[in-house]
Scaffold this active site. Sequence first.
Site, short mmCIF file in Angstrom:
data_model
loop_
_atom_site.label_atom_id
_atom_site.label_comp_id
_atom_site.label_asym_id
_atom_site.label_seq_id
_atom_site.Cartn_x
_atom_site.Cartn_y
_atom_site.Cartn_z
N SER A 48 -20.83 -47.20 5.30
CA SER A 48 -20.19 -45.99 4.79
C SER A 48 -18.99 -45.62 5.66
CB SER A 48 -21.22 -44.87 4.71
OG SER A 48 -20.76 -43.80 3.92
N ASP A 211 -23.75 -46.43 -1.74
CA ASP A 211 -23.65 -46.30 -0.29
C ASP A 211 -24.70 -47.13 0.45
OD1 ASP A 211 -23.94 -44.97 2.45
OD2 ASP A 211 -22.30 -43.80 1.59
#
Length: 342
Positions: A48, A211
């Site tokens: 991320s 993610d």
Amino acid sequence: MSAVGSGGEDLRADLVFEGGGVKGIALAGAYLELSSRGYQAECVAGTSAGAITAALVAVGYSGPELQEIVLSQMHFPDFEDATLLDHFGVAGQTAQFLATRGIHSGNYFLGWMRERLAAKGITKFGQLRDPAASSAARSYRLQVIASDLTARSMLVLPRDAGQLGLDPDELEIAEAVRMSMSIPIFFKPMIAGGAGAGAVSGSGPPHVIVDGGLLSNYPIWLFDAPAGQRPQFPTFGMLLVAPGPTAPLLATPPSAAELPRVGGNIAFLKAIVDTMMEAHDRLYVQQADYARTIPIPTLGVRTTEFDITPAQTAALFESGRSAAAAFLDGWSFERYIAQFRS
């Protein structure tokens, strides 16, 4: 090429950056301190927001350059792409989510990332490949973590690109980082494979990618030497820490008047994701892993706090720098080897 300190010590290190949305500002501060002390990044990885920092380091951005980007060039509200919410309120937000599975498209970030990589002349993973690598984990200087909802599996890109019908060498770095930072609900997921509009084209069926923090927000293990084999140099991990496991996630809990409303369906889903992303990997990091971890206080900043003020930005950056300084002042590779790898 090795980096040697004044005392003859090897200053090479693999670096792993934890995910954390806006809190990733602090990662740049930690890297500035590492580089200012002569440490040379070998392989780098992240999830991320950590994938953003890792990618910039991998293509050659220096510590001072990252400082300039974070403190002077990034306008975080722009990462929240315009949505139907801007015109139709909560109803528009709900419609946006139902249409795209994300409130924001992530297109601004993708373009921003492409510009930063193009400025260094490195845009595809093939340009970061090492044919003489000692292991698959080291085949590419950069690795990023993403979550494949279709296959219910974790992806380490680019080495797992084949699972998506993609050529690892031809995979665009910016697209992989965009996959890694697709915070559920908040950003539209990436589609890899297939031939739909906006998809990362590949030879296989489409995969829905979100993610990487859902499955591994802190992949400190990624570059480890096999058990029983002495590593040539350390892996340093940068962990964005909250208080202890039973304490509130925010340094200063909000008052009742400041608490966000969790009434509507989208607000409810966002609250679930925000709490999960804040708490991920917070409860347990093995002692051996923590010994090589730079724990960075996040000063109460939330993962999706894109309206962060300049003062908060500067404080987060300094938090990362000072945390790295404190860690390095007490670090001994030989002591680490004797205690955990002998």
